[in-house]
Design a protein around this motif. Structure first.
Motif: not given
Length: 417
Positions: A159-162, A169-175, A183-186
């Protein structure tokens, strides 16, 4: 030529598959395998063979006893004229052939005693089996729990990997902010460590189970095994089953049988065992024949000590049987109550798993659409994992209580048949 290469490839592939194939073990197959292959159990079975050998010994009758005496005239002046020391005119030879007769049913009592000892040894062996089966059953449950722990951590990690991929992608799009991604990666990295820990724990538990099963093959457990065995319906039936068939109570009853046969044996050994036989006695060239007999006169020893000890051994066996029956009642009551408690606890989880799954999906969907924060999602993720772990912990305790109840009632030996 191409055909030969193809056949070689097929053979190598099959060999490789066979080399890494694993055998799935449900609970019953695990018990049956341990019954057949466990190294400690194999060593203990020699006691049964040894006890049966004692029956052979008890059935043997006393050997014939051969006696030989040779005496000659000591002084030369007493020799017969023109003879020497070894001349038959100056010697006497005494040849005896006799046999000890076992009176008062001694041989029968020896056979009975050895037979009862053999039965006792078999019952003791069955009790060792029962204890081994409990170890196997509990270890099987430990492997199952370790496997489930690995599965749920892998699912949480998936779940976390997806989500990590999506958030990049959302960070690139500045969402989202970089904090959300971190937090998610950690948490995803934490799950990777948890997976490694769970995999190692599963390997350790499988190795322990392999030892108990006495197999060198790679094994796995059948996690779909739901322990569907026919059990008594209430506590009283469990108690009666255990009192009638549990191996330690059968062994205690067998000890009492041994004590009773030992009393009969010791009483028969109080009687003197006479020896009767034939004599051939040439004296100074004149042959004589006759009979002889010997018997111990029981003025002092009449086996009083062993007879008295056999009586105490019987009293001890009676006390042992009574204590075993009290122990069985205690163990069955505790095991049955623990089983009912764990069963009730497990039933309380009925809807929690589905609700936690739906909540996680809902929060994830809301987060991806910007309707909630990463903190809410991570909290929902942790809550889902906690409920999963609590459920499988409860399932593990339920299954352990089930194994303990089978052990306490003695039914675990029947399952292994």
């Amino acid at each position: 030529m191409h055909r030969h290469y193809f056949l070689l490839f097929v053979l190598l592939t099959l060999s490789s598959v066979n080399g890494i194939s694993q055998i799935n073990y449900n609970l019953q197959k695990s018990l049956q395998t341990a019954k057949k292959n466990n190294p400690v159990l194999k060593e203990q079975y020699y006691d049964v063979d040894i006890a049966e050998s004692d029956i052979v010994t008890a059935k043997l009758r006393p050997n014939l006893i051969f006696g030989f005496n040779y005496i000659g005239v000591a002084a030369e002046k007493n020799y017969a004229p023109n003879t020497g020391f070894f001349n038959s005119a100056n010697t006497q030879t005494n040849l005896q052939l006799g046999k000890v007769f076992q009176l008062a049913g001694t041989r029968k009592n020896k056979i009975d005693f050895a037979s009862q000892n053999s039965v006792l040894t078999q019952k003791n062996y069955n009790e060792i089996e029962r204890n081994l089966f409990q170890d196997v059953g509990l270890k099987w449950v430990d492997v199952w729990a370790a496997q489930k722990q690995l599965e749920i951590v892998k699912k949480a990690s998936g779940n976390l990997d997806s989500l990590v991929i999506i958030n990049k992608v959302r960070l690139k799009n500045q969402v989202i902010t970089e904090t959300d991604l971190n937090r998610t990666t950690l948490l995803a990295n934490q799950y990777v460590l948890e997976i490694k820990k769970a995999e190692q724990n599963l390997k350790n538990e499988l190795l322990s189970l392999k030892y108990l099963l006495g197999t060198k093959e790679e094994i796995n457990i059948d996690s779909n095994d739901d322990f569907v065995f026919v059990l008594p319906s209430n506590l009283d039936d469990f108690l009666q089953e255990a009192l009638d068939k549990r191996t330690d109570v059968l062994a205690s009853k067998s000890i009492l049988d041994v004590a009773n046969t030992n009393i009969n044996l010791q009483k028969s050994l109080a009687y003197p065992q006479p020896e009767l036989g034939l004599i051939y006695n040439p004296q100074n060239m004149i042959p004589y024949v006759g009979l002889y007999g010997t018997i111990e006169l029981p003025f002092f020893s009449r086996n009083q000590g062993e007879i008295k000890k056999s009586s105490y051994l019987k009293q001890q066996a009676e006390q042992n049987l009574e204590a075993t029956q009290v122990l069985i009642r205690t163990e069955i009551t505790n095991a049955y109550n623990a089983y009912q408690t764990q069963k009730s606890n497990l039933e309380n989880f009925g809807g929690l798993l589905t609700r936690s799954e739906n909540i996680l999906k809902s929060v994830k969907y809301s987060y991806l659409r910007g309707g909630t924060t990463i903190i809410d999602f991570l909290e929902a993720q942790r809550s889902w994992l906690d409920i999963q772990q609590q459920y499988y912990d409860s399932m593990q305790e339920y299954r352990r209580s089930y194994i303990t109840l089978l052990y306490a009632s003695g039914l675990i030996n029947q399952i292994a048949q």
